[in-house]
Scaffold this motif. Structure first.
Motif, PDB file in Angstrom:
ATOM      1  N   GLU A 162      37.697  18.274  19.191  1.00  0.00           N
ATOM      2  CA  GLU A 162      36.546  18.931  18.569  1.00  0.00           C
ATOM      3  C   GLU A 162      35.251  18.605  19.312  1.00  0.00           C
ATOM      4  O   GLU A 162      34.381  19.473  19.469  1.00  0.00           O
ATOM      5  CB  GLU A 162      36.436  18.512  17.101  1.00  0.00           C
ATOM      6  N   ILE A 163      35.111  17.367  19.784  1.00  0.00           N
ATOM      7  CA  ILE A 163      33.896  16.992  20.517  1.00  0.00           C
ATOM      8  C   ILE A 163      33.734  17.874  21.756  1.00  0.00           C
ATOM      9  O   ILE A 163      32.654  18.426  22.009  1.00  0.00           O
ATOM     10  CB  ILE A 163      33.941  15.507  20.915  1.00  0.00           C
ATOM     11  N   LEU A 164      34.802  18.033  22.527  1.00  0.00           N
ATOM     12  CA  LEU A 164      34.704  18.839  23.744  1.00  0.00           C
ATOM     13  C   LEU A 164      34.519  20.317  23.424  1.00  0.00           C
ATOM     14  O   LEU A 164      33.822  21.026  24.166  1.00  0.00           O
ATOM     15  CB  LEU A 164      35.955  18.641  24.602  1.00  0.00           C
ATOM     16  N   ARG A 165      35.099  20.764  22.358  1.00  0.00           N
ATOM     17  CA  ARG A 165      34.945  22.178  21.982  1.00  0.00           C
ATOM     18  C   ARG A 165      33.528  22.451  21.501  1.00  0.00           C
ATOM     19  O   ARG A 165      32.946  23.502  21.806  1.00  0.00           O
ATOM     20  CB  ARG A 165      35.964  22.521  20.895  1.00  0.00           C
ATOM     21  N   HIS A 166      32.949  21.505  20.751  1.00  0.00           N
ATOM     22  CA  HIS A 166      31.597  21.711  20.218  1.00  0.00           C
ATOM     23  C   HIS A 166      30.514  21.488  21.269  1.00  0.00           C
ATOM     24  O   HIS A 166      29.398  21.994  21.115  1.00  0.00           O
ATOM     25  CB  HIS A 166      31.343  20.752  19.049  1.00  0.00           C
ATOM     26  N   HIS A 167      30.845  20.720  22.306  1.00  0.00           N
ATOM     27  CA  HIS A 167      29.827  20.434  23.331  1.00  0.00           C
ATOM     28  C   HIS A 167      30.451  20.581  24.724  1.00  0.00           C
ATOM     29  O   HIS A 167      30.808  19.587  25.367  1.00  0.00           O
ATOM     30  CB  HIS A 167      29.253  19.022  23.155  1.00  0.00           C
ATOM     31  N   PRO A 168      30.554  21.809  25.232  1.00  0.00           N
ATOM     32  CA  PRO A 168      31.150  22.014  26.559  1.00  0.00           C
ATOM     33  C   PRO A 168      30.248  21.575  27.708  1.00  0.00           C
ATOM     34  O   PRO A 168      30.687  21.504  28.853  1.00  0.00           O
ATOM     35  CB  PRO A 168      31.384  23.531  26.591  1.00  0.00           C
ATOM     36  N   ASP A 169      28.983  21.265  27.418  1.00  0.00           N
ATOM     37  CA  ASP A 169      28.045  20.820  28.450  1.00  0.00           C
ATOM     38  C   ASP A 169      28.327  19.366  28.836  1.00  0.00           C
ATOM     39  O   ASP A 169      29.124  18.679  28.190  1.00  0.00           O
ATOM     40  CB  ASP A 169      26.612  20.967  27.941  1.00  0.00           C
TER      41      ASP A 169
END
Length: 504
Positions: A162-169
């Motif tokens: 979820e962390i990577l999905r919510h923040h792709p930057d």
């Protein structure tokens, strides 16, 4: 190995019970430390912790495969218990949670509200776990481990997804609290498989750093004892499966102290108005230390706010320690002349600095020993205040890092006792349960006279006591043997500077 976990995490069944928790900016904290801080709000889950993810995925998989028999069982006094209870309730299964008798009522009630049977046994987790093993055999229940299991790790790993999905930057680092290691193993496996440039950093309490010890030794080690402030991560040995992942995928493990965790609880509250438990704020405390020690600026840092199952009674302890943990308060023992106007002169020396605490009782015709708290503008202020007092010829001792002073001394300043022969000072921790204080006192006082006693209930699973015992030199060895047999963690404090200044 990481690819295997990546696939398992992507297939993990967690959203029947878990929410996809938000990744929220901590605006005030970000401004203060000069980096963009994002909080992964696992404290917003239905059981106020990430633990339901792994528990549900494990139980659902066993249920789907028809391998559950008479139901599930877990040994836990914390968030895993609630995760197992909710998972079983959702699937219509029997759940038995074995908990130490020291478990606060709020946690026992939470488990029972989810339809699980709470069985209270013994003073510690080991007692509960031993009893759980007997029930597995006698009642045909399936044990659900809290962290040392690939399915548990896969469920917890959905936090990383979820962390990577919510923040792709770009993200400089993700900070993960570590107890048994299920969460950091899942997050690290997922993140390193897809975004290996992101640093995954474990955070542990200084007095419960089982992963840090294992990384240094390159093998799992068992800690002799662990601190109890962050009870959600008070684990003596890292799990076998989590350690396999950590060796490959965790970049670093850092440790923080009790005061830093208390400060992080306040930081999260200031930005979210949510009160995390100590383990829940652990990653935020580690993030702050990491940024400060490395002089980091203008980076994106993620901390997992992992749980909010805080006992209300513990808030006074957190409030006492938060300002010290944020380096906004320092504590000193200062000796001033015992004469009219001396306190005024002391305050005039400090100028506009705010005094947060002042404890004093007449004890000597010439000198006054005062316990004083002083508000700081920034961390270097602590040394500047110390040097300022020394330059004015005030005898001074910095007590900011003195655990006995913070737990007991500040509440006991009230004049010195008369001559008490053979007094020796000890600090203890003992299981907090009805009658525990009486039992502790009666056992200790059966052989020697107790000359000093200070106890405060902090709403935790363990009580903290300062005790003075009159023991002649010839009986010291006998006392040492007795204390070892008592099996409570203890510290000898007769050489602590607080003792002669304020108590002896």
């Amino acid at each position: 190995m990481l690819r295997d976990y990546l696939e398992a995490i992507l297939k993990a069944r967690v959203y029947d019970v878990a929410i996809e928790s938000p990744l929220e900016p901590a605006i005030q904290l970000s401004e203060r430390i000069g980096n963009r801080v994002l909080l992964k709000r696992e404290d917003m889950q239905p059981v106020f912790s990430f633990k339901l993810r792994g528990a549900y995925h494990k139980i659902h998989k066993l249920w789907r495969e028809g391998r559950l028999g008479g139901g599930v069982i877990a040994a836990s006094a914390g968030n895993h218990a609630q995760g197992v209870a909710l998972a079983a309730q959702t699937l219509g299964l029997r759940a038995v949670i074995v908990m130490p008798e020291t478990t606060p009522a709020i946690k026992v009630d939470a488990v029972r509200r989810r339809g699980a049977e709470a069985v209270l046994v013994g003073d510690a987790f080991d007692d509960a776990f031993a009893h759980a093993k007997t029930l597995i055999e006698s009642e045909g229940l399936t044990y659900i481990p809290p962290y040392d299991d690939p399915d548990i790790i896969a469920g917890q790993g959905t936090v990383g997804a979820e962390i990577l999905r919510h923040h792709p930057d770009p993200i400089h680092a993700i900070f993960v609290p570590v107890g048994g290691g299920g969460l950091i193993a899942g997050v690290a496996a997922y993140v390193k498989a897809l975004r290996p440039e992101i640093r995954v950093i474990g955070v542990e309490p200084e007095d419960a750093a089982c992963l840090a010890a294992a990384m240094v030794a390159d093998e799992r080690v068992i800690l002799e004892q662990v601190g109890l402030f962050a009870d959600g991560v008070a684990v003596r040995q890292i799990g076998e499966y989590p350690f396999e992942v950590a060796r490959e995928a965790v970049d670093e493990v850092i440790t923080v102290d009790t005061d830093e965790m208390a400060a992080a609880i306040k930081d999260i509250f200031d930005d979210t108005r949510s009160i995390n438990e100590a383990a829940g704020a652990l990653a935020t405390a580690g993030l702050k230390r990491y940024a400060r020690e490395r002089g980091l600026t203008d980076e994106t840092l993620v901390a997992i706010a992992s749980g909010a199952n805080m006992n209300f009674d513990r808030l006074r302890f957190v409030a006492e320690r938060a300002e010290i943990g944020e380096h906004r308060e320092a504590l000193y023992a200062v000796t001033i002349p015992e004469r009219p106007g001396a306190f005024l002169a002391f305050c005039e020396l400090l100028g506009r600095r705010q005094i947060t605490e002042f404890n004093y009782r007449y004890a000597d015709a010439d000198r006054a020993h005062i316990f004083v708290g002083i508000k700081l503008a920034e961390q270097p202020d602590r040394q500047r205040v110390y040097e300022q007092l020394c330059a004015a010829d005030y005898p001074v001792i910095d007590l900011t890092d003195n655990e006995m002073a913070k737990l007991h001394g500040r509440h006991m300043v009230g004049g010195h006792a008369g001559d008490i022969p053979d007094e020796r000072l000890f600090r203890f921790e003992f299981p907090e349960r009805p009658g525990a204080l009486l039992k502790f006192l009666s056992h200790l006082g059966a052989r020697w006279n107790i000359s000093l006693f200070h106890y405060r209930n902090h709403g935790a699973d363990y009580g903290r006591v300062l005790v003075g015992i009159q023991v002649p030199e010839a009986e010291v060895d006998e006392l040492t043997t007795y204390l070892e047999q008592l099996r409570y963690p203890y510290w000898a404090e007769s050489d602590n500077p607080v003792y002669p200044l304020f108590l002896a």
